[in-house]
Design a protein around this motif. Structure first.
Motif, PDB file in Angstrom:
ATOM      1  N   UNK A  52       0.832  -0.685   0.043  1.00  0.00           N
ATOM      2  CA  UNK A  52       0.039   0.280  -0.064  1.00  0.00           C
ATOM      3  C   UNK A  52       0.984   1.298  -0.074  1.00  0.00           C
ATOM      4  N   UNK A  53       1.761   1.292   0.921  1.00  0.00           N
ATOM      5  CA  UNK A  53       3.093   2.483   0.691  1.00  0.00           C
ATOM      6  C   UNK A  53       3.429   3.164  -0.226  1.00  0.00           C
ATOM      7  N   UNK A  54       3.566   1.194  -1.358  1.00  0.00           N
ATOM      8  CA  UNK A  54       4.097   1.885  -2.817  1.00  0.00           C
ATOM      9  C   UNK A  54       3.397   2.364  -3.199  1.00  0.00           C
ATOM     10  N   UNK A  55       2.259   2.427  -3.397  1.00  0.00           N
ATOM     11  CA  UNK A  55       1.130   2.253  -4.531  1.00  0.00           C
ATOM     12  C   UNK A  55       0.509   3.602  -3.963  1.00  0.00           C
ATOM     13  N   UNK A  56       0.945   4.033  -2.603  1.00  0.00           N
ATOM     14  CA  UNK A  56       0.257   5.739  -2.843  1.00  0.00           C
ATOM     15  C   UNK A  56       1.672   6.701  -3.191  1.00  0.00           C
ATOM     16  N   UNK A  57       2.197   5.952  -2.672  1.00  0.00           N
ATOM     17  CA  UNK A  57       3.874   7.073  -2.868  1.00  0.00           C
ATOM     18  C   UNK A  57       3.941   6.987  -4.374  1.00  0.00           C
ATOM     19  N   UNK A  58       3.417   5.895  -5.116  1.00  0.00           N
ATOM     20  CA  UNK A  58       3.671   6.325  -6.667  1.00  0.00           C
ATOM     21  C   UNK A  58       2.349   7.222  -7.157  1.00  0.00           C
ATOM     22  N   UNK A  59       1.228   7.008  -6.476  1.00  0.00           N
ATOM     23  CA  UNK A  59       0.106   7.599  -7.097  1.00  0.00           C
ATOM     24  C   UNK A  59       0.055   9.045  -6.303  1.00  0.00           C
TER      25      UNK A  59
ATOM     26  N   UNK B 118       1.796  14.244   0.015  1.00  0.00           N
ATOM     27  CA  UNK B 118       0.922  14.704   0.287  1.00  0.00           C
ATOM     28  C   UNK B 118       0.132  13.613   1.194  1.00  0.00           C
ATOM     29  N   UNK B 119      -0.547  12.177  -0.583  1.00  0.00           N
ATOM     30  CA  UNK B 119      -0.721  10.931   0.376  1.00  0.00           C
ATOM     31  C   UNK B 119      -0.212  10.239   0.538  1.00  0.00           C
ATOM     32  N   UNK B 120       1.335  10.136   1.035  1.00  0.00           N
ATOM     33  CA  UNK B 120       2.082   9.226   2.161  1.00  0.00           C
ATOM     34  C   UNK B 120       1.725  10.398   3.225  1.00  0.00           C
TER      35      UNK B 120
ATOM     36  N   UNK C 202      -1.587   8.823   4.570  1.00  0.00           N
ATOM     37  CA  UNK C 202      -1.370   7.136   4.257  1.00  0.00           C
ATOM     38  C   UNK C 202      -1.155   7.065   6.291  1.00  0.00           C
ATOM     39  N   UNK C 203       0.553   7.293   6.173  1.00  0.00           N
ATOM     40  CA  UNK C 203       0.991   7.219   7.322  1.00  0.00           C
ATOM     41  C   UNK C 203       0.383   6.703   8.777  1.00  0.00           C
ATOM     42  N   UNK C 204      -0.208   7.969   8.615  1.00  0.00           N
ATOM     43  CA  UNK C 204      -0.798   8.522  10.086  1.00  0.00           C
ATOM     44  C   UNK C 204      -1.780   7.712   9.851  1.00  0.00           C
TER      45      UNK C 204
ATOM     46  N   UNK D  67      -1.103  -0.121  13.158  1.00  0.00           N
ATOM     47  CA  UNK D  67       0.909  -0.954  12.728  1.00  0.00           C
ATOM     48  C   UNK D  67       0.909  -1.281  14.553  1.00  0.00           C
ATOM     49  N   UNK D  68       1.182   0.551  15.614  1.00  0.00           N
ATOM     50  CA  UNK D  68       1.534  -0.358  16.639  1.00  0.00           C
ATOM     51  C   UNK D  68       0.987  -1.211  17.839  1.00  0.00           C
ATOM     52  N   UNK D  69      -1.069  -1.229  16.825  1.00  0.00           N
ATOM     53  CA  UNK D  69      -1.611  -1.760  17.484  1.00  0.00           C
ATOM     54  C   UNK D  69      -1.171  -3.262  17.200  1.00  0.00           C
TER      55      UNK D  69
END
Length: 118
Positions: A33-40, A49-51, A54-56, A62-64
């Motif tokens: 998903x990170x790769x897709x979001x960063x590519x977009x 902007x989008x990355x 998504x990270x937040x 992820x922590x949970x």
């Protein structure tokens, strides 16, 4: 994909236990998903902007799942702080996360893995 969605459903669940498969499948789908979001983001010319959005959005899930995975190995969720130790902390944390969970119930709850699978 179901593992990814299950973790997102437990958005801020820090109690209980998580199987290795749950943690690592979430990690794998998150990387994709990170790769897709960063590519977009790059294709639209809006990077970054989008990355960061998504990270937040997936930071707490992820922590949970990481804390629940540490619970499955019998460790406190605070063991996640080993990742802050320079050079070796990340390696220690990966070893903790890759270790097989305890078969029996522990202080964090019953084993998430069906007993027939052992």
């Amino acid at each position: 994909m179901n593992w990814y969605l299950e973790v997102l459903k437990k958005y801020v669940a820090f109690s209980g236990r998580a199987r290795r498969k749950e943690h690592w499948m979430f990690f794998l789908f998150n990387i994709v998903a990170v790769i897709v979001v960063a590519t977009v983001d790059l294709a639209l010319g809006t990077f970054p902007l989008l990355y960061p959005i998504y990270f937040l959005a997936v930071l707490l899930p992820h922590l949970g799942v990481t804390v629940r995975r540490l619970h499955d190995t019998g460790r406190s969720g605070w063991s996640i702080l080993f990742g802050l130790i320079p050079l070796v902390g990340g390696i220690i944390l990966i070893v903790f996360l890759a270790t097989e969970g305890e078969r029996n119930p522990n202080a964090y709850g019953p084993s998430p893995k069906p007993s027939a699978a052992y």
